[in-house]
Design a protein around this motif. Structure first.
Motif, mmCIF file in Angstrom:
data_model
loop_
_atom_site.group_PDB
_atom_site.id
_atom_site.type_symbol
_atom_site.label_atom_id
_atom_site.label_comp_id
_atom_site.label_asym_id
_atom_site.label_seq_id
_atom_site.Cartn_x
_atom_site.Cartn_y
_atom_site.Cartn_z
ATOM 1 N N LEU A 1 -3.335 5.018 -1.346
ATOM 2 C CA LEU A 1 -4.234 5.768 -0.475
ATOM 3 C C LEU A 1 -3.763 7.207 -0.416
ATOM 4 N N ARG B 1 -8.312 8.303 2.179
ATOM 5 C CA ARG B 1 -9.248 7.791 1.179
ATOM 6 C C ARG B 1 -8.475 7.035 0.113
ATOM 7 N N GLU B 2 -9.214 6.093 -0.505
ATOM 8 C CA GLU B 2 -8.611 5.212 -1.512
ATOM 9 C C GLU B 2 -8.595 5.964 -2.839
ATOM 10 N N ARG C 1 -2.199 -0.889 -3.876
ATOM 11 C CA ARG C 1 -3.212 0.119 -3.580
ATOM 12 C C ARG C 1 -2.522 1.442 -3.345
ATOM 13 N N VAL D 1 0.838 -1.191 0.000
ATOM 14 C CA VAL D 1 0.000 0.000 0.000
ATOM 15 C C VAL D 1 0.876 1.244 0.000
#
Ligand SMILES: Nc1ncnc2c1ncn2[C@@H]1O[C@H](COP(=O)(O)OP(=O)(O)OP(=O)(O)O)[C@@H](O)[C@H]1O
Ligand SMILES: [Mg+2]
Lengths: 288, 256
Positions: free
Chosen positions: B245, B253-254, B243, B79
């Protein structure tokens, strides 16, 4: 009579022998305590402990318990008590100052309550190296073994802790317990050393070798060894000079240690250029 | 280089050292452990540990630097955490490690909380940390001492060699350049993973690196067999993650 003859003569006296042994033992333990003091940045610890010890003496007099023992216990408790404040680097130094003021006030209050003369209490605190007793040698001997042993046993943890507490915490070092142990050790050693040698000599035996070593060593291990080496050298030469020329040992030792610290600070620092030379030598100038 | 379906990871040998020889980093890492040792040494983290944050609030005095963050990261997921300066990214990472004190909410790593000292000790072994601003250090520390603090000095040292700082390990950290120091910290993180860490929390680990170094570091970090939470402003690093963020004013928030 030449200075050498006089030294030989004096060294046959038992108090002088004891003082010599005491100084050698002190040189093995106290400079390492000085390294901790410099590492934790708690220079005011000496003044703080002097007054905490005074408070301990006052309480001892009031309760009719051995005042010197009370002083040592009070210092140990004070060292442990400020340990939780060590979470941020700046907090400890300030805490030592606060501790000093509070201890003075409390000591004066207790002395007034117990009706003990403050000067008499201070006299108990103020020793001289030529009045060292066998029991004092035991304290010094214990420090001379325990402090370096801790530094060998926990050298990795200590190097990390004294460099950066957060990094140490993340590396699994029991920072809180280790800091408390160090502070108790510093407190007891400083209080014990004041009692043995007088307040002035404490600096010569603890701080000055550590400050000189801080300039000379590049790692905790190197600094510790330098501090012990300087401590032994300064104590031995200072003591012999004092004997040979009939001088009071305290000031001579402080001046000798101060001279070494000054020389260490005047030496040019090993700069980036010498590192580059070292790298080039060991790696044929390989690019990085 | 790394094909990814959430939960399923196929890793092709990565080329992340500058000299160009291929090295399958993960295989080397895992096979270097004795089978019997894994259970005792590692906090049971082969392939990484899951990370779970529930309504996490971190304060600096009265300022809520992180305000009500919920986050689930699956074991082994990578992430990237981006966002404006001062939005609370560093604070959030430090909260996971227990370096930030004023924290509310729930933080679980590998399903474990942090109520006791033993749980904190486990947490810190489970999470490798690359700080954004390495401490100046009040006392000198040698680079190899820093590498050894990872728990697996051997792996950290060889990672340092591959990152081009192997020759500097006998020097005090204060004598290293910013990028060299960051490389040493990267190598230390590799050592932590070899010693059993299942999460890497990297706070702008490429900010001080040269262009080639940024590539190497991104490849190294995303190739580790762990859960990765990396704060970065580097698009190449973000692109390698599963991912992305974004943090703004303490909220998460994504974005991808
Ligand atoms: N020690 C501190 N004391 C008080 N406030 C702080 C402290 N550290 C950070 N802050 C504040 O908390 C907020 C979040 O800081 P943080 O370091 O988490 O931001 P960041 O997202 O990591 O920023 P950057 O991208 O610049 O690294 C900022 O507003 C900052 O000013
Ligand atoms: Mg930050």
């Amino acid at each position: 009579m030449s200075a050498l003859d006089q030294i030989g003569e004096l060294l046959r006296l038992v108090p002088v022998q004891r003082a010599g042994i005491g100084l050698v033992l002190a040189a093995l333990g106290l400079p390492v305590v000085g390294v901790v003091i410099v590492g934790l940045d708690i220079m005011p610890v000496r003044f703080a402990m002097m007054h905490v010890a005074l408070l301990g003496i006052a309480v001892g007099e009031l309760l009719g318990v051995d005042p010197v023992l009370c002083a040592l216990l009070a210092c140990a408790a004070a060292g442990a008590g400020v340990a939780p404040l060590a979470r941020t680097p700046e907090a400890l130094s300030g805490a030592m100052g606060l501790l000093m003021s509070l201890a003075i006030a409390a000591a004066l209050l207790v002395l007034a309550l117990s009706g003990v003369n403050a000067n008499g209490a201070f006299a108990l605190l103020w020793g001289s190296i030529l009045a060292v007793r066998p029991s004092d040698l035991v304290v010094l001997g214990t420090l001379a073994v325990a402090v370096p042993a801790l530094f060998v046993w926990r050298r990795r943890d200590l190097a990390l802790l004294l460099h950066d507490r957060e990094l140490a915490v993340c590396s699994g070092v029991p920072a809180q317990r280790l800091t408390m142990l160090l502070l108790v050790l510093v407190a007891v050693a400083v209080a014990g050393a004041i009692r043995l040698t007088g307040a002035l000599l404490v600096d010569a035996l603890t701080l000055l070798p550590a400050l000189a070593a801080r300039r000379l060593g590049r790692s905790l291990g190197a600094i510790t060894l330098w501090a012990m080496g300087i401590g032994v050298l300064v104590n031995a030469t200072g003591f012999l000079i004092a004997l040979g020329w009939d001088l009071p040992p305290g000031p001579v030792l402080v001046l000798a240690a101060g001279a070494v610290a000054l020389v260490a600070h005047l030496l040019p620092e090993r700069g980036a250029s010498s590192w580059r030379v070292l790298d080039a030598a060991s790696h044929g100038g390989a690019p990085h | 280089m790394v094909a990814l379906v959430p939960g399923v990871r196929i890793r092709v040998a990565g080329r992340w050292n500058r000299t160009g020889d291929r090295s399958d980093y993960c295989r080397v890492e895992l096979s270097s452990k004795q089978p019997g040792q894994v259970a005792t040494r590692s906090p049971d983290s082969e392939g990484g540990l899951a990370l779970r944050l529930r309504d996490v609030v971190c304060r600096h005095g009265r300022l809520a630097a992180v305000g009500g963050v919920d986050l689930d990261v699956a074991a082994g997921q990578r992430v990237a955490l981006t966002g404006t300066n001062g939005s609370g990214k560093t604070t959030l990472l430090r909260a996971v490690l227990g370096l930030h004190r004023q924290v509310d909410g729930e933080i679980l790593v590998g399903g474990r909380g942090s109520r006791s000292a033993a749980e904190w000790a486990w947490r810190r072994r489970a999470c490798a940390w690359i700080p954004q601003r390495p401490a100046a250090g009040r006392f000198p520390l040698l680079a190899h001492e820093l590498l050894r603090s990872s728990g697996d000095g051997g792996q950290a040292l060889s990672a340092a060699e591959r990152l081009g700082v192997g020759a500097l390990v006998d020097r005090p950290l204060s004598s290293l350049s910013g990028g060299q120091l960051q490389r040493v910290h990267l190598a230390r993180a590799v050592g932590c993973v070899a010693a059993g860490a299942g999460v890497v929390l990297a706070d702008e680990p490429t900010a001080a690196l040269d262009f080639a170094g940024q590539e190497e570091a991104a490849e190294l970090l995303t190739g580790l067999p762990v859960t990765l939470l990396v704060v970065t402003h580097d698009r190449a690093m973000a692109a390698r993650c599963d991912r992305v963020l974004e943090m703004a004013a303490g909220r998460l928030r994504e974005v991808g």
